[in-house]
Write an enzyme that holds these catalytic residues in place. Structure first.
Site, PDB file in Angstrom:
ATOM      1  N   ASN A   1       2.980   6.271   6.279  1.00  0.00           N
ATOM      2  CA  ASN A   1       3.028   5.045   5.492  1.00  0.00           C
ATOM      3  C   ASN A   1       3.822   5.299   4.208  1.00  0.00           C
ATOM      4  OD1 ASN A   1       2.384   2.973   3.594  1.00  0.00           O
ATOM      5  ND2 ASN A   1       0.540   2.473   4.757  1.00  0.00           N
TER       6      ASN A   1
ATOM      7  N   ASP B   1      -7.712   8.373   4.349  1.00  0.00           N
ATOM      8  CA  ASP B   1      -7.989   7.143   5.058  1.00  0.00           C
ATOM      9  C   ASP B   1      -8.595   6.206   4.027  1.00  0.00           C
ATOM     10  OD1 ASP B   1      -7.802   5.440   7.214  1.00  0.00           O
ATOM     11  OD2 ASP B   1      -9.737   5.988   8.056  1.00  0.00           O
TER      12      ASP B   1
ATOM     13  N   ASP C   1      -3.553  -5.987  -0.921  1.00  0.00           N
ATOM     14  CA  ASP C   1      -3.343  -6.137  -2.367  1.00  0.00           C
ATOM     15  C   ASP C   1      -3.264  -7.593  -2.853  1.00  0.00           C
ATOM     16  OD1 ASP C   1      -3.437  -3.408  -2.559  1.00  0.00           O
ATOM     17  OD2 ASP C   1      -1.334  -3.140  -3.125  1.00  0.00           O
TER      18      ASP C   1
ATOM     19  N   LYS D   1      -1.770  -0.932 -11.101  1.00  0.00           N
ATOM     20  CA  LYS D   1      -2.532  -0.560  -9.898  1.00  0.00           C
ATOM     21  C   LYS D   1      -2.642   0.959  -9.775  1.00  0.00           C
ATOM     22  CE  LYS D   1      -2.610  -0.536  -4.921  1.00  0.00           C
ATOM     23  NZ  LYS D   1      -1.855  -0.614  -3.700  1.00  0.00           N
TER      24      LYS D   1
ATOM     25  N   HIS E   1      -8.335   2.747  -6.160  1.00  0.00           N
ATOM     26  CA  HIS E   1      -9.119   3.698  -5.376  1.00  0.00           C
ATOM     27  C   HIS E   1      -8.325   4.969  -5.103  1.00  0.00           C
ATOM     28  CE1 HIS E   1      -6.818   0.796  -3.126  1.00  0.00           C
ATOM     29  NE2 HIS E   1      -6.792   1.592  -2.080  1.00  0.00           N
TER      30      HIS E   1
END
Length: 192
Positions: A10, A69, A153, A173, A178
């Site tokens: 990704n 993950d 998002d 962000k 996270h």
């Protein structure tokens, strides 16, 4: 500067983590080590999936690496989509628009819109495994808002803000997400 492979295909995640890490670590992609395998995520938890990917890279390439993950956990849906966030709408997965539309449909008329993004990193360094977790709490908006970011998002509004991650932009962000929290824990560990 230490080199690590981030076991992801990704591009958005790779760029985001690279931005957060800055110049502290030389981050290599799967492409950089000539790994074009799509490592299956067959675990039933975020922790299991992160470890599956990291173990695969370590066993096949003998390089220090980490994998992640991430799941969006919605309170009113009992924690769903969770580990299935990327393929929530079915099919082969990673259809962000379809995933968002399904989630918004399922929350239509639901008052409780509390949610959290949770990322788990699995680091393998010198053969030893370590886990790091990052969580950001927030709510799911009633419609998509903003153009930046990826995944969920545009519909996730972090606690303490009135804008979605996609409206806040990557600079903000990447400081509060996270993934930023988990990456900070990973960095602190590596500095020791």
């Amino acid at each position: 500067m230490r080199k690590f492979v981030f076991a992801t295909n990704n591009r958005h995640k790779l760029d985001e983590v690279s931005d957060i890490l800055g110049e502290k670590i030389d981050l290599l992609s799967l492409k950089a080590i000539h790994c074009d395998v799509d490592i299956p995520e067959t675990g039933s938890t975020l922790e299991e999936n992160a470890l599956i990917k990291a173990r695969y890279i370590y066993e096949h390439y003998q390089v220090d690496c980490f994998a992640d993950d991430t799941g969006l956990e919605v309170e009113a849906l009992g924690g769903a989509p969770g580990v299935y966030s990327a393929r929530y709408a079915g099919g082969n997965g990673h259809d962000s628009e379809a995933n968002m539309q399904k989630l918004l449909r399922e929350l239509n008329g639901v008052e409780n819109r509390k949610a959290q993004f949770r990322t788990v990193f699995a680091l393998i360094i010198n053969g030893k495994e370590h886990l790091f977790e990052g969580i950001v709490k927030g709510t799911i908006s009633k419609e998509r808002r903003g153009q930046s970011g990826f995944g969920y998002d545009p519909i996730f509004v972090p606690e303490g803000y009135t804008q979605s991650f996609a409206e806040l932009g990557n600079d903000i962000k990447n400081k509060i997400s996270h993934r930023a929290v988990a990456t900070a824990k990973l960095c602190a560990f590596l500095k020791r």
